[in-house]
Design an enzyme around this catalytic site. Sequence first.
Site, short mmCIF file in Angstrom:
data_model
loop_
_atom_site.label_atom_id
_atom_site.label_comp_id
_atom_site.label_asym_id
_atom_site.label_seq_id
_atom_site.Cartn_x
_atom_site.Cartn_y
_atom_site.Cartn_z
N GLU A 188 0.82 -1.22 0.00
CA GLU A 188 0.00 0.00 0.00
C GLU A 188 0.85 1.27 0.00
O GLU A 188 0.40 2.34 -0.38
CB GLU A 188 -0.93 -0.01 1.23
CG GLU A 188 -1.97 1.07 1.22
CD GLU A 188 -3.13 0.76 2.15
OE1 GLU A 188 -3.56 -0.40 2.19
OE2 GLU A 188 -3.59 1.69 2.84
N ASP A 200 -2.62 -3.10 3.09
CA ASP A 200 -2.96 -3.18 4.52
C ASP A 200 -4.17 -4.09 4.70
O ASP A 200 -5.09 -4.09 3.88
CB ASP A 200 -3.29 -1.80 5.08
CG ASP A 200 -2.06 -0.90 5.13
OD1 ASP A 200 -0.96 -1.40 4.84
OD2 ASP A 200 -2.22 0.29 5.46
N ASP A 256 -7.03 -4.12 6.07
CA ASP A 256 -8.30 -3.55 6.53
C ASP A 256 -9.18 -3.37 5.30
O ASP A 256 -8.78 -3.71 4.18
CB ASP A 256 -8.07 -2.22 7.26
CG ASP A 256 -7.23 -1.24 6.45
OD1 ASP A 256 -7.17 -1.39 5.21
OD2 ASP A 256 -6.62 -0.33 7.04
N TYR A 269 5.04 3.84 12.10
CA TYR A 269 3.95 4.39 11.29
C TYR A 269 2.93 5.13 12.16
O TYR A 269 2.42 4.57 13.13
CB TYR A 269 3.28 3.22 10.55
CG TYR A 269 2.29 3.64 9.53
CD1 TYR A 269 2.68 4.30 8.38
CD2 TYR A 269 0.93 3.40 9.72
CE1 TYR A 269 1.76 4.69 7.44
CE2 TYR A 269 0.00 3.78 8.78
CZ TYR A 269 0.42 4.44 7.64
OH TYR A 269 -0.49 4.83 6.72
N CYS A 286 -46.46 11.76 -28.72
CA CYS A 286 -46.32 12.58 -27.50
C CYS A 286 -44.85 12.67 -27.12
O CYS A 286 -44.14 11.65 -27.10
CB CYS A 286 -47.11 11.92 -26.37
SG CYS A 286 -46.76 12.63 -24.76
N CYS A 330 -44.60 10.60 -23.56
CA CYS A 330 -44.71 9.15 -23.44
C CYS A 330 -44.74 8.43 -24.79
O CYS A 330 -44.73 7.20 -24.84
CB CYS A 330 -45.95 8.78 -22.64
SG CYS A 330 -47.48 9.17 -23.49
N CYS A 382 -52.03 14.80 -25.06
CA CYS A 382 -51.79 13.36 -25.05
C CYS A 382 -52.97 12.64 -24.42
O CYS A 382 -53.40 13.00 -23.32
CB CYS A 382 -50.51 13.04 -24.29
SG CYS A 382 -50.15 11.29 -24.27
N CYS A 405 -50.61 11.39 -18.51
CA CYS A 405 -49.55 12.10 -19.25
C CYS A 405 -49.95 13.57 -19.38
O CYS A 405 -51.11 13.90 -19.61
CB CYS A 405 -49.36 11.49 -20.62
SG CYS A 405 -48.02 12.29 -21.52
#
Length: 911
Positions: A17, A128, A130, A346, A873, A876, A898, A903
């Site tokens: 890492e 690492d 984790d 670290y 339309c 739709c 429509c 709609c």
Amino acid sequence: MAGGGGGGRIRALNVAEKPSVAKAVSQILSKNPSSGGLRVREGRSRYNKIFEFNYAIQNQHIQMSFTSVTGHLMELEFEDRYRKWHSCDPVDLYQAPVKKFVPQDKSDIQKTLEEEARMCQWLILWLDCDREGENIAFEVVEVCTRANRNLNIWRARFSALIDREIHYAVQHLIRPNQLFADAVDVRQEIDLRIGASFTRFQTMLLRDAFVLDFASDDQNVILSYGPCQFPTLGFVVERFWENQSHEPEEFWSINCTHNSAEGTATFNWMRGHLFDYTSATIIYEMCIEDPTATVTSVRQQEKLKYPPHPLSTIELEKRASRYFRMSSEQTMKVAEDLYQAGFISYPRTETDSFSERTDLHTIVQEQQEHPTWGSYAQRLLDPEAGLWRNPSGGGHDDKAHPPIHPTKFSAGEARWSQDHHRLYELVVRHYLACVSQPAISAETTVEIDIAGEQFSASGRVIIAVSYLICRFFNMIFAGCILCLIYLVRWLHMHMHLTLYVIISLGSSIVLDHRNYLDVYRFETWGGSVIPTYNDGQQVLVNHLSISLLRILFTPTTLTLDSGVTRPPPLLSEADLLSCMDKAGIGTDATMHDHIKKLLDRFYATKDSNMRFSPTTLGEALVMGYDDMGYELWKPYLRAMMESDMKAVSIGTKRKGEVLETCLQQMKACFVDARVNKAKLFEAMAVFFERSNRSDASGQHAIGDVVRKCGLCQESDMVLRKKPDGNFMVGCLGYPQCRNVVWLPGSVSEATVTTTICSSCTSGPVYMIQFKFRRLEIPPNYNVDHLGCIGGCDDILKQLIEICGTGFRNNSSVPGRGQGHTSSSNTAQQSNSRSTGAWQTTHSSSSYPFETPRGHNARYQEASVQNGEPSIPCTSCGAPCNLRTANTQANRGRKFYSCPAQGCNFFVYVTF
DNA sequence: GCAAGGTC
């Protein structure tokens, strides 16, 4: 274990890492002479070298190349068209596509990985251990397998950079854990979507609306929201409110002191204090009349003060703040420096216990030469001194790094700043303290009675209970009492007489057994040494007592004092870190960043006592959300996410399921917050002046989403209030899309609600709560109306017919809807006449097809060629026939509508 | 321009 491809020796690419781990693991694995020695060569990234050596895994000879990344290799971002703040409605960010990619500054590392992967058959991941590490592992896998699809992928699981552990890990390779990586993917996506949506929303909403006088360039201020930074702000604000709302109350107490040659005892009234002055005075006068104090009880209790646990990052930050007033950010910066130079281990670790395999003595040995604490280190290593104690752990282990400890001796380097000296000293002294015996002392509590009132005093009498030779030197100073002391000790050891006998005799000498406190100068016993007191019972058994007279005494002072109750103190940096740690906000590596962000964003300030207060901006934001009833500023959201991530990582919930549920909830919360944005405004208005800019820019402010635009099918349609007071619902895709619904001119208020219209099924259409002006609508209509613009609402249609819309020619006001086409005047006039427009476009009902969109142009063509055409339309796709209006205002006008249920497509046509 | 998480 499966072998690699091809003949000859297997070549394995190992990836850690960070560079330091690549180097450390390579050094450990190449110690064996058969490794052929450790060779180093440059990679494309100057930080990430490539180490080479030979190694045998399960008796297979492997040619190892060992390189590293630097944390995450990839970033998660929205696709380009969502990156610009005004490119979409912030609510779209809950569904906007996201992509994971290697950013520019990591492309060197990517190239190295690709080049190395092509030459290898195996990939061994040393990230690492984790969840973040597992996620990075999969980023590495993605890059490497793109270059070489035949890689055999392995994961090395290790918890410390110790020879045995590393050799074991490489001989017992496993496969990477997809679930761990999934959990991180979930976090990344949620953080991005929530953070970006709320940040854009509140920044654009409030920045222009208020004069933000704290910033020199208030147009570039960012009012960010983040799932970690906001709860951190919440802690600061909450304590600030507790502090501010405290009402001091006066109280009275009786205090007593008694001086003697051995010191001063301060006796506290056991009633504490009384808020009633008269009662306090009466009791005080009784005491004054007969001030003789009778000792009623003396209690001794042995106390052990234990050294701290081994040092984790958060503890390092908290202690540096407490002892040196260093900010957590500065602490981490200096710690990183010391780590890079090899002086400390670290510095980003949650671990607060040492592995059994750590060679604790060697670390002490290295410190023996130090001019200040070297002698203590020597004593620690001397078995006769009995000072050594194996450190007790605090129960946390991140399985990746040991606690922070010194890794190299230094008596101070020339280039070190004062903070470097301090931090190194803290790390060393803390380590030496950890491996030391606890300090031992006794606390004495004496209770007295004055005129029937009880008082007590507590003090410390440090006792010698070690029976060690070193105590001899203390006793020299005791002169002739020395023999008596030995006698008493002998009695104690062989005749089991009470410890108290020793105390009452020894206390005047104060025998010291400080142990770890000798090296850990940052901690003290505190309190004071009080004189010796005896009560009647003890006098009977203590024939040697020299304190008989103290059964009765006259106080030196006996006073009636007033005081006021104190508010809880503002949070210190250490307090804040504790709150975050407890609530799981941030990680050891990021907590200091979140605190710094509060300062950078003008949300909080730190005073000279290193305590945090919210700024008015920080307070207003929290207040706004709090008034809405949301706990977005509380840590619960993060806690919920954390528990979901845990569930994903252990496989009890699936990544997609958690993402969907969480984002759905957060989106609903976002939409709701936007409906209630008035609360944010109100809270801001408490502290900030309204800006003149807000009126002019009101048109650009993002409104509340009503529905997806049926015309362009891309952007949302939002509710807006024009400067002239009229309301409209316009498409955010403007100017590319000019779809707009004008609302009745009689509307005085309109608010988008969270209710979705059940009749309109072409997608969610949020209903709008209208308020009409009473005098402008017929008496049989209600002033309050929950309406829908989706086409199903007859009441709204009728009121539009009756009252007309807000679409008027108002060229004095710049902004959307005006002057954007050369024909706009015609359009506006036309529309002003046609007050019954239900849905039209920005360009007008006269030119319904005059939009840049191709399909609209086709409609025009169709309408001209055919007398009664049918067009699809735009919402739709259903065929729409040309029809003729027969309402009073628009009788005879042609329109398309429509027929599909729910709609809303409706447009007038002028031939 | 936005988050939080790695790390140089």
